[in-house]
Design a protein around this motif. Structure first.
Motif, short mmCIF file in Angstrom:
data_model
loop_
_atom_site.label_atom_id
_atom_site.label_comp_id
_atom_site.label_asym_id
_atom_site.label_seq_id
_atom_site.Cartn_x
_atom_site.Cartn_y
_atom_site.Cartn_z
N MET A 212 0.87 -0.94 -0.01
CA MET A 212 -0.03 0.33 0.19
C MET A 212 0.79 1.06 0.32
O MET A 212 0.76 2.34 -0.56
N ASP A 213 2.09 1.17 0.69
CA ASP A 213 2.97 2.72 0.39
C ASP A 213 3.33 2.74 -1.06
O ASP A 213 3.34 4.08 -1.74
N ALA A 214 3.80 1.65 -1.77
CA ALA A 214 3.66 1.90 -3.29
C ALA A 214 2.87 1.92 -3.86
O ALA A 214 2.54 3.39 -4.69
N THR A 216 0.56 4.20 -2.15
CA THR A 216 0.26 5.73 -1.77
C THR A 216 1.54 6.13 -3.04
O THR A 216 1.13 7.56 -3.22
N HIS A 217 2.86 6.17 -3.39
CA HIS A 217 4.12 6.66 -4.15
C HIS A 217 3.24 6.98 -5.56
O HIS A 217 3.30 7.74 -5.57
N ALA A 218 2.66 6.31 -5.97
CA ALA A 218 1.82 6.29 -7.01
C ALA A 218 0.64 7.08 -7.46
O ALA A 218 0.65 7.89 -8.22
N VAL A 281 -0.52 12.97 2.19
CA VAL A 281 -0.26 11.37 3.19
C VAL A 281 1.05 11.35 3.39
O VAL A 281 0.52 10.44 4.92
N HIS A 282 1.65 11.32 3.05
CA HIS A 282 2.80 11.23 3.23
C HIS A 282 3.53 12.09 4.70
O HIS A 282 4.04 11.70 5.18
N ALA A 283 2.66 13.60 4.16
CA ALA A 283 3.18 14.17 5.70
C ALA A 283 2.60 13.91 6.94
O ALA A 283 3.28 14.01 7.88
N PRO A 295 4.30 1.93 11.66
CA PRO A 295 5.05 2.23 10.21
C PRO A 295 4.20 2.43 9.44
O PRO A 295 3.48 2.35 8.96
N HIS A 296 5.26 3.06 8.65
CA HIS A 296 5.13 3.69 7.47
C HIS A 296 4.48 3.40 6.74
O HIS A 296 2.94 3.90 6.05
N GLY A 297 4.38 2.30 5.57
CA GLY A 297 3.59 2.06 5.16
C GLY A 297 1.92 1.68 5.44
O GLY A 297 0.52 1.75 4.80
N ALA A 299 0.59 3.32 7.95
CA ALA A 299 0.06 4.62 8.07
C ALA A 299 -0.24 5.43 7.48
O ALA A 299 -1.64 6.06 7.17
N ASN A 300 0.44 5.17 5.41
CA ASN A 300 -0.23 6.03 4.16
C ASN A 300 -1.35 4.55 3.94
O ASN A 300 -2.32 5.67 3.44
N ALA A 301 -1.59 3.37 4.76
CA ALA A 301 -2.58 2.35 3.72
C ALA A 301 -3.76 3.22 4.81
O ALA A 301 -5.30 3.55 3.44
#
Ligand SMILES: [Fe+2]
Length: 402
Positions: A212-214, A216-218, A281-283, A295-297, A299-301
């Motif tokens: 889900m991190d990937a 979010t990047h896209a 989202v990342h901020a 964890p980063h992923g 949180a983004n998800a």
């Protein structure tokens, strides 16, 4: 009125930066791909005249023996190496300093980052510290590195961060509970290895959240205002693979083909956001990571669908395009309808992969601090589709509370 002026300033800043970035060529690492490809790395390194390597990784991967195929091959080729296995889940300045100490003590001359985003980011900054006469904190921000880093090679063992191809490394300063990014072309490695064999043992919750991190990047790259034709192409490839494969690989982690696909999805997402940036989202995710260690992923998800709903009509056309590309809607539907389908698909994926819809960790007394920190990271640096006020961010953080 003051807010309107600020917005004009933010957009002006983003346009100037974007124009400057258009003049630059983003480096992309040479790729070694395919199951088992990590054993090709030692000869690549030898070719480049490094005979004493520092491997930067974490204790879990080390104890699991995941490095064995790499280290066996290094021994076979008589290449010396030392292993620093102390990287934290959120890598700290101290991790970098400890690894650097070992690098110097053992006279190393290049660095392999082996692991998830944490190990790769730590390795990037170690390589930068070797050659640049600056503290980690002094490297914070954009283009602060004067000299080329020590030769750097990255081996991701999760499919998510895309750190193997990005210009960024995220480090935590525990003294101020803040995560910060170091962004520079110089931290892109010479070679990256995407070896699905190393991802076969990933636990389900890591598979889902890094995937889900990937995504979010896209998505953040695709809806942002610094996107280019190339970042769009990479973001589309990433989203399509994640929608097609992530839930399947969550259920069947031993499927090497799906692991390979997700490894490439993470890479494409990385190529997209390293040029087109991430967004709020990342901020918020970085803020929650710095404050509570979330964890980063994960949180983004959790944050991603809330933020897409906040952007509303400003991104209908973009999400509609992704919905059509990923076959969750058809062109004869309205952009609004398609956009809703896209967001619903994310809610559904989160539910199917047991990702919660909020955070128990957020405390009422921290809400304003979280919003302020996230806004500080996001504005004006991230070319988001709609600029968020502090009050709007507070509302979103409250929605995320459980
Ligand atoms: Fe990320």
């Amino acid at each position: 009125m003051i807010w309107e002026m600020k917005k004009i300033y933010y957009r002006g800043y983003q346009r100037v930066l974007n124009t400057a970035l258009n003049l630059m060529t983003y480096p992309i690492p040479e790729l070694l791909t395919g199951a088992g490809s990590v054993i090709k790395l030692p000869s690549e390194i030898k070719k480049r005249n490094c005979n004493n390597i520092l491997i930067v990784t974490d204790k879990i991967l080390y104890d699991l023996g995941l490095l064995n195929s790499l280290t066996d091959e290094l021994k076979k080729q008589n290449i010396e190496f030392s292993i620093f296995n102390g990287v934290n889940p959120n890598p700290t300045i101290q991790n970098v300093e400890d690894a650097l100490k070992l690098y110097k003590k053992d006279n190393c001359s290049c660095v392999i980052g082996f692991g998830g985003g944490s190990s790769m980011d730590c390795a990037k900054v170690v390589a930068a510290r070797v050659t640049n006469n600056k503290t980690v904190s002094q490297m914070r921000g954009n283009f602060k590195l004067k000299k080329k880093t020590a030769p750097l090679y990255l081996v991701p063992t999760t499919a998510g961060t895309g750190s193997e191809t990005t210009v960024a490394a995220v480090i935590v300063d525990p003294t101020i509970h803040e995560k910060f990014a170091i962004c520079d072309f110089k931290v892109v490695p010479k070679v990256a290895v995407i070896d699905a064999n190393l991802m076969l043992g990933l636990p389900k919750h890591i598979t889902s959240t890094t995937g889900m991190d990937a995504l979010t990047h896209a998505v953040e790259a695709y809806i942002g205002k610094s996107r280019t034709k190339k970042t769009d192409e990479n973001a589309e490839k990433c989203v399509k693979i994640v929608f097609d494969s992530l839930e399947k690989v969550y259920e069947d982690g031993s499927n090497i083909k799906l692991r390979e696909e997700m490894g490439m999805a993470a890479f494409y997402g990385g190529v997209a956001f390293t040029r087109a940036f991430v967004g709020y989202v990342h901020a918020i995710a970085h803020t929650l990571g710095g404050l509570y260690g979330i964890p980063h992923g994960l949180a983004n998800a959790i944050i991603l669908p809330y933020m897409l709903e906040y952007f509303g009509s400003s991104i209908y056309d973009r999400l509609a395009k992704l919905a059509v590309i990923t076959d969750i809607g058809s062109e004869n539907e309205s952009n609004e309808e398609l956009s809703k389908k896209f967001i619903n698909k994310i809610w559904e994926m989160n539910r199917n992969m047991n990702i919660p819809d909020g955070f128990k960790e957020i405390k009422e007394e921290d809400v304003i601090l979280i919003a302020k920190t996230a806004i500080k990271e996001g504005n004006p640096g991230y070319p988001v589709p709609k600029i968020m006020t502090l009050d709007e961010c507070i509302t979103i953080v409250r929605k995320l509370m459980r």
